[in-house]
Design a protein around this motif. Structure first.
Motif, PDB file in Angstrom:
ATOM      1  N   ILE A  42      41.857 -52.590 107.268  1.00  9.39           N
ATOM      2  CA  ILE A  42      42.900 -51.590 106.997  1.00  9.39           C
ATOM      3  C   ILE A  42      42.380 -50.159 106.914  1.00  9.39           C
ATOM      4  CG2 ILE A  42      44.446 -53.235 105.839  1.00  9.39           C
ATOM      5  CD1 ILE A  42      43.449 -52.093 103.135  1.00  9.39           C
ATOM      6  N   ASP A  43      41.035 -49.992 106.867  1.00  5.60           N
ATOM      7  CA  ASP A  43      40.492 -48.648 106.673  1.00  5.60           C
ATOM      8  C   ASP A  43      39.068 -48.579 107.209  1.00  5.60           C
ATOM      9  OD1 ASP A  43      41.275 -46.090 104.758  1.00  5.60           O
ATOM     10  OD2 ASP A  43      39.100 -46.402 104.842  1.00  5.60           O
ATOM     11  N   ALA A  44      38.638 -47.377 107.586  1.00  5.22           N
ATOM     12  CA  ALA A  44      37.268 -47.180 108.074  1.00  5.22           C
ATOM     13  C   ALA A  44      36.230 -47.538 107.002  1.00  5.22           C
ATOM     14  CB  ALA A  44      37.078 -45.733 108.524  1.00  5.22           C
ATOM     15  N   LEU A  45      36.631 -47.515 105.734  1.00  4.42           N
ATOM     16  CA  LEU A  45      35.707 -47.840 104.645  1.00  4.42           C
ATOM     17  C   LEU A  45      35.549 -49.345 104.419  1.00  4.42           C
ATOM     18  CD1 LEU A  45      36.592 -45.161 101.927  1.00  4.42           C
ATOM     19  CD2 LEU A  45      34.415 -45.396 103.139  1.00  4.42           C
ATOM     20  N   ASP A  46      36.294 -50.154 105.164  1.00  4.34           N
ATOM     21  CA  ASP A  46      36.231 -51.604 104.941  1.00  4.34           C
ATOM     22  C   ASP A  46      34.816 -52.185 105.006  1.00  4.34           C
ATOM     23  OD1 ASP A  46      38.971 -51.702 104.558  1.00  4.34           O
ATOM     24  OD2 ASP A  46      39.427 -52.417 106.570  1.00  4.34           O
ATOM     25  N   PRO A  47      34.001 -51.857 106.043  1.00  5.70           N
ATOM     26  CA  PRO A  47      32.668 -52.474 106.085  1.00  5.70           C
ATOM     27  C   PRO A  47      31.812 -52.198 104.843  1.00  5.70           C
ATOM     28  CG  PRO A  47      33.228 -51.584 108.233  1.00  5.70           C
ATOM     29  CD  PRO A  47      34.285 -51.091 107.273  1.00  5.70           C
ATOM     30  N   PRO A  48      31.661 -50.922 104.422  1.00  2.00           N
ATOM     31  CA  PRO A  48      30.861 -50.734 103.200  1.00  2.00           C
ATOM     32  C   PRO A  48      31.507 -51.341 101.960  1.00  2.00           C
ATOM     33  CG  PRO A  48      31.798 -48.631 103.921  1.00  2.00           C
ATOM     34  CD  PRO A  48      32.019 -49.620 105.023  1.00  2.00           C
ATOM     35  N   GLY A 108      29.332 -60.292 108.802  1.00  7.44           N
ATOM     36  CA  GLY A 108      30.693 -59.819 108.517  1.00  7.44           C
ATOM     37  C   GLY A 108      31.429 -59.482 109.799  1.00  7.44           C
ATOM     38  N   LEU A 109      32.706 -59.844 109.853  1.00  4.59           N
ATOM     39  CA  LEU A 109      33.491 -59.647 111.064  1.00  4.59           C
ATOM     40  C   LEU A 109      34.934 -59.316 110.689  1.00  4.59           C
ATOM     41  CD1 LEU A 109      32.931 -60.068 114.178  1.00  4.59           C
ATOM     42  CD2 LEU A 109      33.972 -62.322 113.896  1.00  4.59           C
ATOM     43  N   PHE A 110      35.540 -58.420 111.459  1.00  6.41           N
ATOM     44  CA  PHE A 110      36.965 -58.111 111.308  1.00  6.41           C
ATOM     45  C   PHE A 110      37.655 -58.649 112.557  1.00  6.41           C
ATOM     46  CE2 PHE A 110      34.602 -54.978 108.870  1.00  6.41           C
ATOM     47  CZ  PHE A 110      35.214 -55.090 107.621  1.00  6.41           C
ATOM     48  N   PRO A 111      38.207 -59.873 112.495  1.00  2.00           N
ATOM     49  CA  PRO A 111      38.712 -60.536 113.696  1.00  2.00           C
ATOM     50  C   PRO A 111      39.804 -59.772 114.444  1.00  2.00           C
ATOM     51  CG  PRO A 111      38.528 -62.111 111.896  1.00  2.00           C
ATOM     52  CD  PRO A 111      38.304 -60.749 111.304  1.00  2.00           C
ATOM     53  N   GLU A 112      40.528 -58.887 113.748  1.00  6.25           N
ATOM     54  CA  GLU A 112      41.575 -58.112 114.433  1.00  6.25           C
ATOM     55  C   GLU A 112      40.982 -57.114 115.433  1.00  6.25           C
ATOM     56  OE1 GLU A 112      44.880 -57.123 111.201  1.00  6.25           O
ATOM     57  OE2 GLU A 112      42.863 -57.296 110.348  1.00  6.25           O
ATOM     58  N   GLY A 113      39.705 -56.759 115.220  1.00  6.77           N
ATOM     59  CA  GLY A 113      39.022 -55.872 116.148  1.00  6.77           C
ATOM     60  C   GLY A 113      39.266 -54.401 115.919  1.00  6.77           C
ATOM     61  N   THR A 114      40.375 -54.063 115.309  1.00  3.94           N
ATOM     62  CA  THR A 114      40.697 -52.665 115.035  1.00  3.94           C
ATOM     63  C   THR A 114      41.516 -52.587 113.754  1.00  3.94           C
ATOM     64  OG1 THR A 114      41.600 -50.638 116.013  1.00  3.94           O
ATOM     65  CG2 THR A 114      42.863 -52.640 116.368  1.00  3.94           C
ATOM     66  N   ARG A 115      41.604 -51.396 113.190  1.00  2.16           N
ATOM     67  CA  ARG A 115      42.334 -51.240 111.932  1.00  2.16           C
ATOM     68  C   ARG A 115      43.835 -51.411 112.129  1.00  2.16           C
ATOM     69  NH1 ARG A 115      40.354 -45.528 110.346  1.00  2.16           N
ATOM     70  NH2 ARG A 115      39.483 -45.591 112.430  1.00  2.16           N
ATOM     71  N   SER A 116      44.479 -52.034 111.159  1.00  2.00           N
ATOM     72  CA  SER A 116      45.941 -52.159 111.165  1.00  2.00           C
ATOM     73  C   SER A 116      46.542 -50.819 110.740  1.00  2.00           C
ATOM     74  CB  SER A 116      46.372 -53.256 110.185  1.00  2.00           C
ATOM     75  OG  SER A 116      47.764 -53.216 109.986  1.00  2.00           O
ATOM     76  N   LYS A 117      47.466 -50.326 111.547  1.00  2.00           N
ATOM     77  CA  LYS A 117      48.079 -49.021 111.227  1.00  2.00           C
ATOM     78  C   LYS A 117      49.072 -49.104 110.074  1.00  2.00           C
ATOM     79  CE  LYS A 117      47.455 -46.803 115.728  1.00  2.00           C
ATOM     80  NZ  LYS A 117      46.475 -47.756 116.234  1.00  2.00           N
ATOM     81  N   ASP A 118      49.694 -50.277 109.889  1.00  3.18           N
ATOM     82  CA  ASP A 118      50.702 -50.391 108.833  1.00  3.18           C
ATOM     83  C   ASP A 118      50.309 -51.369 107.722  1.00  3.18           C
ATOM     84  OD1 ASP A 118      50.914 -52.777 110.134  1.00  3.18           O
ATOM     85  OD2 ASP A 118      53.007 -52.553 110.731  1.00  3.18           O
ATOM     86  N   GLY A 119      49.071 -51.855 107.773  1.00  2.61           N
ATOM     87  CA  GLY A 119      48.597 -52.744 106.719  1.00  2.61           C
ATOM     88  C   GLY A 119      48.915 -54.208 106.929  1.00  2.61           C
ATOM     89  N   ILE A 144      41.377 -57.637 101.955  1.00  2.00           N
ATOM     90  CA  ILE A 144      41.308 -56.326 101.303  1.00  2.00           C
ATOM     91  C   ILE A 144      42.752 -55.883 101.090  1.00  2.00           C
ATOM     92  CG2 ILE A 144      40.476 -53.948 101.457  1.00  2.00           C
ATOM     93  CD1 ILE A 144      38.534 -55.022 103.670  1.00  2.00           C
ATOM     94  N   ILE A 145      43.099 -55.653  99.847  1.00  2.00           N
ATOM     95  CA  ILE A 145      44.487 -55.292  99.520  1.00  2.00           C
ATOM     96  C   ILE A 145      44.501 -53.888  98.941  1.00  2.00           C
ATOM     97  CG2 ILE A 145      46.550 -55.932  98.204  1.00  2.00           C
ATOM     98  CD1 ILE A 145      45.438 -58.832  98.233  1.00  2.00           C
ATOM     99  N   GLY A 146      45.002 -52.964  99.745  1.00  2.00           N
ATOM    100  CA  GLY A 146      45.013 -51.549  99.388  1.00  2.00           C
ATOM    101  C   GLY A 146      46.362 -51.104  98.867  1.00  2.00           C
TER     102      GLY A 146
END
Length: 196
Positions: A42-48, A108-119, A144-146
């Motif tokens: 959901i955000d560029a900060l997800d990996p750290p 670590g992997l984000f299977p969506e490949g890109t950030r979700s624009k609407d969460g 990750i629940i923002g």
């Protein structure tokens, strides 16, 4: 103290007061063995954020361009990041990830490949299933629940480990395993959004 531990504690001390992490399920995280850690994005900060809140060191793929920036070129390998060419079938990155998993590490992997624009949770790419099946690893789903808003609680939820052995034995497809992983991430999101 190695660079990974130093970076982890430093980044944690900076981000924790801002985002007030609430970590759920970390005690269930497997203490050994190859683990593919799969999270929504959901955000560029997800990996750290995922990295500093996971009980074990996490290896993340990072886009190759970052390794061409002088300061990052020497820093990224020290924090367990390795380069991947985006938009291409990068055999070196695939081999590196599979070797890490077979060696008992966490990738670590984000299977969506890109950030979700609407969460909302998007469709997962089959790469997640491929790594789980071929890397001889099990999977830990993570939610990750923002949103990422200063001084608001940010939840990082680790789910129960998904045993991939039965899928491997019956030669399940990468797509099927990816669907299972995404379903479990979705369940974590639904379950914990209600309690937030």
């Amino acid at each position: 103290m190695n660079l990974y531990s130093f970076a982890k504690s430093t980044v944690y001390s900076i981000l924790k007061p801002i985002y007030r992490f609430e970590v759920i399920g970390a005690e269930k995280f497997p203490k050994e063995g190859g683990i593919l850690l799969c999270s929504n994005h959901i955000d560029a900060l997800d990996p750290p954020v995922v990295g500093i809140n996971t009980p074990r060191p996490v290896n993340f793929m990072a886009k190759e361009e970052l390794f061409k920036i002088p300061i990052l070129k020497s820093l990224l390998p020290g924090v367990n990041a390795f380069p991947v060419k985006r938009g291409l079938s990068d055999r070196d990155a695939l081999r590196k990830a599979l070797k890490l998993l077979k060696d008992g590490e966490v990738v670590g992997l984000f299977p969506e490949g890109t950030r979700s624009k609407d969460g909302t949770l998007g469709k997962g790419f089959s790469g997640a299933g491929f790594f789980a099946l071929r890397g001889e690893a099990n999977v830990v789903p993570c939610a990750i629940i923002g949103p990422y808003k200063p001084f608001r609680k940010l939840q990082i939820v680790f789910g129960d480990m998904i045993d991939i052995a039965p899928y491997r034995e019956r030669k399940a497809s990468a797509d099927e395993v990816t669907e299972v992983i995404m379903e479990r991430i979705g369940q974590l999101l639904e379950q914990h959004k209600k309690t937030k």
